[in-house]
Write a protein that holds these residues in place. Structure first.
Motif, short mmCIF file in Angstrom:
data_model
loop_
_atom_site.label_atom_id
_atom_site.label_comp_id
_atom_site.label_asym_id
_atom_site.label_seq_id
_atom_site.Cartn_x
_atom_site.Cartn_y
_atom_site.Cartn_z
N HIS A 1 1.45 5.46 -1.87
CA HIS A 1 0.90 6.53 -2.71
C HIS A 1 1.97 7.58 -2.91
O HIS A 1 2.85 7.76 -2.05
CB HIS A 1 -0.35 7.16 -2.05
CG HIS A 1 -0.07 7.75 -0.70
ND1 HIS A 1 -0.18 7.01 0.47
CD2 HIS A 1 0.32 9.00 -0.33
CE1 HIS A 1 0.13 7.77 1.50
NE2 HIS A 1 0.42 8.99 1.04
N THR B 1 2.83 2.80 3.21
CA THR B 1 2.00 2.81 4.42
C THR B 1 1.67 1.42 4.94
O THR B 1 1.18 1.28 6.06
CB THR B 1 0.68 3.56 4.14
OG1 THR B 1 0.01 2.92 3.04
CG2 THR B 1 0.97 5.01 3.79
N ALA C 1 0.88 -1.19 0.00
CA ALA C 1 0.00 0.00 0.00
C ALA C 1 0.90 1.23 0.00
O ALA C 1 1.67 1.43 0.95
CB ALA C 1 -0.91 -0.01 1.22
N TRP D 1 7.51 8.37 -2.91
CA TRP D 1 6.31 7.60 -2.54
C TRP D 1 6.36 7.33 -1.04
O TRP D 1 7.41 7.17 -0.44
CB TRP D 1 6.28 6.25 -3.27
CG TRP D 1 6.17 6.38 -4.78
CD1 TRP D 1 7.11 6.81 -5.66
CD2 TRP D 1 5.01 6.07 -5.51
NE1 TRP D 1 6.65 6.78 -6.93
CE2 TRP D 1 5.34 6.31 -6.88
CE3 TRP D 1 3.72 5.61 -5.23
CZ2 TRP D 1 4.44 6.12 -7.92
CZ3 TRP D 1 2.85 5.42 -6.27
CH2 TRP D 1 3.20 5.65 -7.60
#
Length: 603
Positions: A577, A597, A575, A594
């Motif tokens: 982003h 998480t 995970a 990035w």
């Protein structure tokens, strides 16, 4: 390619020590046992030969003593007649001359003086010991006349063939009685076969052996069996002697056909006779002292009785064999005892080769000085290695050992994934804690960081204050080094969240940066002081990314930032982003970052 020492055929130390100790012990004790057995056997055989010879000599001497009065009496009479000291018709003179000699030898059957006209005079003793005379006239007795006529006329003493008369067999010595060349008569002195057998039977009781005298090849002249009533019934009148085959004891008849045991070097013959009742040993010798036909004088008895010394020797050999086995077993036990610390040392050395230091126990002390010194030196080395292990990457040492040299640490260019970690607000935290508590807090923190890095195959490069630097892809090459680094970063975050808090320490939160790029990796430094580390622009980029982490602090246990180069290589299952593009110091263009998480699917 790793350089390896030449391989030789190897053996286990236990096998070698057992072979050497046991073999040498067996060889030494065995040689002593063989030499002792050979010496004992030779001595025993020599003693047995001497004992057999002495016993046989004793029997032979006894027989000679028993027969000697007959020949002595004839010789005395012959000398007296030849010198003219004795008149054969003078009974008084004969009584004075012969009475004492006859009294000294009561076993003599008597003395007979044969005249040329076949008339004779028997001189003997009555039951009271008095000398008695008996006239004999054999002029009409053809058997005795033929007997006397066939006697060879000789001036010496001659033993004639056995003679059967009056239900008994006689052995006799004879000689011509001459004076001034004129034959006056023939004198014969006889001893009965049963008398000789009775005398031998007395010796049998004394020696517990059976004596015998064989006449010629197959006739028995003297034997205890001849004293029995059964033996008298076996005489058929055709021969004055019984054959060996007629004896109830078949030992002597078997002896005639049995081969000799000794090789003819002794002054007697030995025959080993086996029969249904057991085995017998026959010792005998041949003599030609009693006429033209040889006599065999001997003794026999149970082999175990005669060969008792051999039995003692066998017992000694069995004891020697037992001691040999015991010595070999003790040598084997000693070899195993000596091999045990050597095997323990070899096992521990193998563990060092695998850098499994925590599982290697200290070597025990030994009563053998060299092994004890070896154990002491090894334990000191082990303690030093355990301390030394904390200063260098364990995987690097394992790689250097496995490759057999320093090739694994030689500097080279490689694409690696780099990690920097740092504690949020460490400066403020350290100001509030005593130095000892600060060190304890850092040690606990770095212990967690190090465990996570090692579990994923990473290499911890160095600690920089509260920061840690690590990389993946060296010294062990790995295609998924970026993915491993990302998983390690998530693992660190998870471990920090579950880490129990000390009352003296605040909650620790970390900043983690990941970047994948080309670096120079290997030993960097002076000849006497080097570090296995990485250098290059990629290291600086990762350090700059870690510096941006404060912008994304949301109070969580960790902020994980990674470059686009790493994000593109970690694969699926994460995970993450994008957080934007940033200009880093020393870089011309922006770097896209990035935030990692968690794992895919986690909230």
């Amino acid at each position: 390619m790793a350089e390896h020492a030449p391989r030789y055929r190897s053996f286990r130390i236990t096998f070698l020590l057992i072979t050497v100790f046991g073999g040498l012990t067996a060889l030494a004790v065995g040689l002593v046992l063989v030499l002792s057995a050979w010496s004992g056997l030779s001595s025993t055989r020599s003693l047995m030969r001497e004992q057999a010879l002495l016993t046989l000599d004793s029997f032979t001497h006894s027989i000679r003593q028993h027969l000697a009065p007959a020949s002595n009496l004839i010789e005395y009479l012959r000398n007296q007649v030849e010198r003219g000291n004795l008149d054969l018709d003078d009974r008084e003179a004969l009584t004075l001359s012969l009475g004492g000699m006859l009294a000294a030898a009561p076993h003599l059957s008597g003395l007979i003086i044969w005249k040329p006209d076949h008339r004779g005079l028997r001189v003997g003793l009555d039951k009271a010991g008095n000398t008695v005379f008996e006239r004999i006239d054999n002029r009409r007795n053809e058997q005795f006349r033929n007997f006397v006529e066939k006697l060879p006329l000789t001036r010496g003493i001659v033993w004639g063939p056995p003679l059967r008369a009056a239900g008994n067999t006689y052995l006799y010595a004879y000689s011509a009685l001459m004076r001034e060349g004129k034959l006056l008569g023939v004198a014969t002195a006889s001893i009965s076969s049963t008398g000789l057998s009775s005398y031998l039977d007395q010796l049998n009781t004394e020696y517990q052996l059976t004596p015998f005298v064989i006449y010629g090849r197959d006739h028995i002249l003297a034997h205890p069996f001849l004293l029995t009533a059964r033996s008298r019934k076996l005489f058929d009148g055709t021969s004055p002697l019984l054959k060996l085959s007629q004896l109830e004891d078949q030992t002597l008849s078997r002896m005639v056909k049995a081969p000799r045991v000794n090789q003819g070097h002794d002054r007697f013959d030995v025959h080993n006779i086996s029969q249904g009742g057991g085995a017998s040993l026959v010792i005998s010798r041949v003599t030609h002292d009693y006429g033209a036909v040889p006599w065999r004088i001997g003794i026999y008895g149970p082999r175990q009785l005669i060969a008792a010394e051999m039995s003692k020797l066998r017992h000694s050999l069995l004891i020697g064999l037992f001691l040999l086995v015991l010595a070999v077993l003790l040598a084997v036990l000693l070899a195993r005892r000596i091999a045990a610390p050597i095997k323990a040392f070899a096992k521990a050395a193998t563990g060092i080769g695998h850098m499994d230091l925590e599982r290697i126990p200290p070597l025990p002390s030994s009563h053998i000085r060299e092994l004890n010194d070896q154990a002491s030196a090894f334990n000191q080395m082990l303690a030093g290695l355990k301390q030394f292990e904390t200063y260098i990457p364990k995987r690097l040492v394992e790689r250097i050992i496995s490759e057999g040299g320093d090739r694994a640490a030689r500097s080279k260019s490689a694409e690696l994934t780099i990690m920097f970690t740092d504690i949020f607000g460490f400066t403020t935290l350290s100001e509030k804690l005593p130095p000892a508590e600060t060190a304890a807090m850092l040690n606990a923190h770095f212990e967690l960081i190090n465990q996570c890095i090692e579990q994923s195959g990473g290499t911890l490069d160095k600690y920089i204050g509260d920061a840690a630097m690590a990389f993946w892809g060296a010294p062990e090459q790995m295609a998924d080094h970026a993915r491993r680094a990302a998983l390690t970063a998530l693992d660190i975050a998870e471990q920090l969240a579950r880490m129990p808090q000390s009352p003296a320490w605040p909650e620790l939160r970390v900043k983690i940066a990941l970047h994948t790029g080309p670096v120079i990796v290997g030993n960097i430094g002076a000849r006497t002081r080097t570090n296995y580390t990485i250098i290059g622009d990629s290291v600086n980029i990762c350090s700059r990314i870690e510096g941006l982490s404060n912008r994304f602090d949301d109070g969580g246990p960790a902020v994980i930032l990674m470059s686009d180069d790493t994000a593109r290589r970690i694969g699926e299952g994460f995970a993450m982003h994008p957080v934007g593009e940033f200009h880093l110091k020393g870089r011309d263009g922006p770097v896209r970052l990035w935030r990692l998480t968690g794992r895919a699917g986690e909230s």
